[in-house]
Design a protein around this motif. Sequence first.
Motif: not given
Length: 77
Positions: A1-9
């Motif tokens: 499953m793809p994950q959002l980039e840490e900076n966005f999160l």
Amino acid sequence: MPQLEENFLTELREQEAKKSAILHDLGVLETQKHNLLHAFANVQEEQNKLKVEIEDKHGKINVNLEDGSFEEIEGEE
């Protein structure tokens, strides 16, 4: 499953925390507003009772709150 980039999160989490804090503060303000409105209504009720007492003793009058002097209101019985 793809994950959002840490900076966005991280930014999304910070924004959600700010929203929660604002909602909390709004709730506190609404509670303070409610309490102040209730206190204001109580003071108005006390003042109305005092006005009745004063009118019973002195009739309808205008009171100078600075020095306590008063004059009768003509034409009202």
